[in-house]
Design a protein around this motif. Structure first.
Motif, short mmCIF file in Angstrom:
data_model
loop_
_atom_site.label_atom_id
_atom_site.label_comp_id
_atom_site.label_asym_id
_atom_site.label_seq_id
_atom_site.Cartn_x
_atom_site.Cartn_y
_atom_site.Cartn_z
N GLU A 1 0.67 -1.01 -0.17
CA GLU A 1 -0.01 -0.06 0.20
C GLU A 1 0.89 1.33 -0.08
OE1 GLU A 1 -3.15 0.25 -0.39
OE2 GLU A 1 -3.92 -1.81 0.00
N ASP B 1 -12.76 -9.47 8.52
CA ASP B 1 -13.69 -10.03 7.54
C ASP B 1 -14.09 -11.34 7.47
OD1 ASP B 1 -10.90 -10.54 6.89
OD2 ASP B 1 -11.29 -11.25 4.90
N TYR C 1 -17.37 -8.46 9.93
CA TYR C 1 -16.93 -7.11 10.59
C TYR C 1 -17.83 -6.72 11.51
CZ TYR C 1 -14.57 -6.75 6.09
OH TYR C 1 -13.88 -7.13 4.86
N LEU D 1 -9.34 -4.39 11.60
CA LEU D 1 -8.71 -4.42 10.41
C LEU D 1 -8.69 -5.69 9.69
CD1 LEU D 1 -5.72 -5.76 10.55
CD2 LEU D 1 -5.15 -3.49 11.62
N SER D 2 -8.53 -5.84 8.42
CA SER D 2 -8.28 -7.09 7.67
C SER D 2 -7.01 -6.84 6.88
CB SER D 2 -9.40 -7.31 6.53
OG SER D 2 -9.09 -8.46 5.77
N ARG E 1 -7.33 -7.74 3.18
CA ARG E 1 -8.34 -7.09 2.13
C ARG E 1 -7.86 -5.45 2.30
NH1 ARG E 1 -9.98 -11.17 -0.48
NH2 ARG E 1 -11.14 -12.65 0.86
N ASP F 1 -8.50 -3.41 4.88
CA ASP F 1 -9.30 -2.59 5.74
C ASP F 1 -8.81 -1.98 6.95
OD1 ASP F 1 -12.05 -3.31 4.51
OD2 ASP F 1 -11.39 -5.33 5.00
N ASN F 2 -8.73 -0.90 6.81
CA ASN F 2 -8.46 0.08 7.96
C ASN F 2 -6.92 0.15 7.95
OD1 ASN F 2 -10.64 1.28 8.73
ND2 ASN F 2 -11.12 -0.42 10.33
N SER G 1 -12.12 1.85 6.28
CA SER G 1 -12.75 0.82 5.52
C SER G 1 -14.42 1.13 5.70
CB SER G 1 -12.63 -0.53 6.25
OG SER G 1 -13.36 -1.49 5.64
N ASN H 1 -16.45 -1.06 5.17
CA ASN H 1 -17.22 -2.32 5.79
C ASN H 1 -17.35 -2.14 7.33
OD1 ASN H 1 -17.01 -3.88 3.37
ND2 ASN H 1 -14.95 -4.08 3.59
N THR I 1 -6.78 5.12 11.10
CA THR I 1 -6.28 3.80 10.46
C THR I 1 -4.84 3.52 11.16
OG1 THR I 1 -4.96 4.91 8.78
CG2 THR I 1 -7.10 4.48 8.24
#
Length: 611
Positions: free
Chosen positions: A26, A147, A151, A180-181, A184, A186-187, A192, A194, A202
């Motif tokens: 990322e 996930d 969630y 978080l994931s 995936r 997420d966060n 996210s 989700n 984050t």
């Protein structure tokens, strides 16, 4: 730009390597060729089907990829617009605790992952305790794989509540929980969609903004001397890295452990002199006065010096396959000083899974205990809670140079402050003149049945006939009195030889020629005896092969050992470390006791002990 050093830890399969790999991805730090390699590796070794397995960016060892676990500590470096990072991916398995300790020793923050499906596990508690023990005060509770639980906010809240309760027990206070994931994303770097119920930062936003203050850096001035810089007769400076506080020319400083004071004259660097230097900078300091300063000494603020002691209570993490043996002499590195040290007592060991304290005499691999440790000389220190650098130590095997343990100073033992060396008028030279000969310790080592005691007895007869003052310390005889409380475990054998060494040293100080006949199976203890006794120590190896001494078997001990009736018998089920470079080797299969005694008399004459 500031830098943050952090670790990821937690139980196996909580997603530590995936988290770091995803952060690198990322952060746009995975190049095209690396991405192509990752795609190929994911198809071959991955655990995510056709998707990218980000853990493979970190798990570099073949064994890690085969098993899907982290074994060694993997360090990765990445940068965002706001901060640079050094991250250590540490193992989750219990048998790799020493690797986790290594990774955490320099970290300022810990990311502790928890699998949302499993909640807090034994390793979660274990690593949280170690994080607290190692002085990491900032923790991110990363509840991963959200996930896989839909969630669910309730799952997250329950884990956070459980962790807060445990964290209070181990003294962790600054905790930020993030759902978080890692797989995936997420966060991690963006909020996210989700988990609309989560309003916190984050993970990367928190890592970029968390303020981590080094308590030592904010404290009084400390500079352990790494090197005495003397390029010519006109310059003498003391080089090292400043661990705490600030210093400027004109400041009064104290040199420890000597306690002498002086004034800073200059702060010298390759780029010229500085008007002020602070924690983290490596400099050379010159003083106004010509005072004795050596490597291992500490320059400190004159009005706020560290403590000085030679005995401590410390947490010890044992990191070697061989167990820790009380009273064995190790080398200890604390700051820039390296000194001989002994762990004199294990007060208790800690079950890091339950925090239960249990009685113990030794520590095995990965065990943690609170121990008393004694140095051969006083050293400057701060307690670990105030300064990792001034209060952290490592223990090193004297023969192999392996790092066998790590420690954190809790406090000094002040008992030594009440003990002072009493000066006496009669010294070794006076006793030598009275006796008509010098003092020595002739240390006979070898397997049981090698002929040590017979040689010792023959030598004492020959010395006695010459009018020499002697005493024979025999391995069996001292176990009837001085050492009757000791068995034959490795720890007891170490203590047996330690006591005999001290007695032999006292007898030699009294002017005697001491003949010590002991199996003394460990090279470390024989070396310690040489260090303590000094120039008068003569190591003699009574050398006879195992099959020969078994055939002799004068006391029937080998027969019992082979029959399983005698445990921990040297040469059978307990090791004997033969001397590699003894002062004298005697082949007892080819040399009579009288001939061996004559050889030893020659050695004593050559050393000037007898005429």
């Amino acid at each position: 730009m500031s830098q943050l050093r952090f670790i990821t830890c937690g139980s196996v399969d909580d997603g530590k390597s995936t988290l770091i790999g995803r952060l690198l991805y990322e952060s746009k730090l995975v190049f095209e060729d690396q991405l192509s390699t990752l795609e190929a590796d994911s198809r071959r070794d991955g655990t995510q089907g056709d998707a990218l397995d980000f853990a493979l960016l970190v798990d570099g060892l073949a064994a890690e990829r085969e098993q899907g676990i982290t074994i060694d500590v993997a360090y990765r470096y990445f940068t965002t617009p706001h901060r640079s990072f050094v991250v250590a991916d540490t193992p989750g398995h219990e048998q790799y605790t020493r690797n986790m300790v290594t990774g955490a020793s320099t970290a300022e923050l810990a990311v502790i992952l928890v699998d949302a499906r499993k909640g807090l596990l034994t390793q979660t508690r274990r690593h949280s305790y170690l994080v607290s023990l190692l002085g990491i005060r900032h923790v991110v509770l990363a509840v991963n794989k959200m996930d896989l639980v839909g969630y669910d906010e309730g799952v997250f809240a329950a884990i956070v509540a459980d962790y807060a309760e445990f964290a209070a027990e181990v003294g962790l206070e600054n905790i930020t929980a993030v759902p978080l994931s890692a797989l995936r994303g997420d966060n991690l770097t963006g909020i996210s969609p989700n988990m609309p119920w989560y309003s916190g930062p984050t993970l990367i936003a928190h890592l970029e903004s968390v303020e981590v203050q080094d308590a030592a850096a904010q404290g009084p001035f400390r500079l352990p001397v790494q090197w005495v810089n003397r390029p010519d007769l006109d310059f003498r400076g003391f080089a090292g890295q400043i661990l705490g506080g600030v210093v400027a020319p004109g400041d009064r400083v104290r040199v420890l452990p000597s306690g002498q004071t002086s004034t800073v004259a200059r702060i010298v660097t390759m780029d010229g002199d500085l008007e002020r230097a602070r924690a983290g900078q490596s400099v050379t300091i010159t003083l106004e006065d010509e005072i004795d300063v050596s490597r291992g000494d500490v320059l400190a603020a004159a009005d706020s010096p560290p403590g000085v002691a030679d005995q401590f209570e410390a947490h010890i993490v044992w990191m070697d396959e061989g167990e820790m043996l009380p009273e064995r002499r190790y080398l200890c590195q604390i700051g820039t000083a390296t000194v001989p040290a002994r762990i004199t007592r294990v007060k208790h060991k800690v079950n890091v899974n339950t925090l239960e304290k249990t009685a113990a005499e030794t520590l095995a691999l990965n065990e943690i205990g609170v121990c008393n440790i004694s140095f051969d000389r006083p050293v400057p220190f701060d307690v670990y809670a105030e300064s990792r650098d001034m209060g952290g130590l490592i223990l090193i095997d004297r023969l192999t140079n392996r790092t066998v343990g790590a420690g954190m100073v809790l406090h000094a033992l002040r008992r030594a402050d009440n003990i002072h060396w009493q000066a006496v008028d009669i010294n070794e030279a006076s006793r030598r003149k009275l006796n008509g000969h010098g003092a020595a310790v002739i240390w006979l080592t070898g397997l049981s049945g090698s002929g040590k005691s017979t040689i010792a007895n023959a030598l004492e007869r020959q010395l006695h006939a010459r009018g020499c003052h002697t005493y024979l310390l025999d391995g069996d005889n001292v176990r009837h009195g001085l050492n009757r409380d000791l068995g034959f475990t490795e720890a007891d054998r170490v203590e047996n030889i330690r006591r005999v060494t001290e007695v032999a040293a006292l007898m030699a100080d009294a002017g005697l020629i001491v003949i010590a006949s002991f199996i003394s199976p460990f090279a470390s203890e024989r070396r310690a005896a040489r260090d303590i006794i000094g120039e008068g120590f003569i190591e003699v190896f009574a050398d006879a092969p195992l099959d020969v001494v078994e055939e002799r078997d004068p006391k029937g001990l080998y027969r019992k050992a082979r029959a399983g009736e005698l445990k921990n018998f040297t040469g059978i089920d307990s090791p004997y470390e033969a001397p590699e470079d003894p002062d004298l080797r005697i082949d007892t299969t080819a040399t009579t006791p009288e001939e061996a005694g004559a050889l030893l008399l020659d050695r004593l004459r050559a050393k000037g002990i007898i005429g």
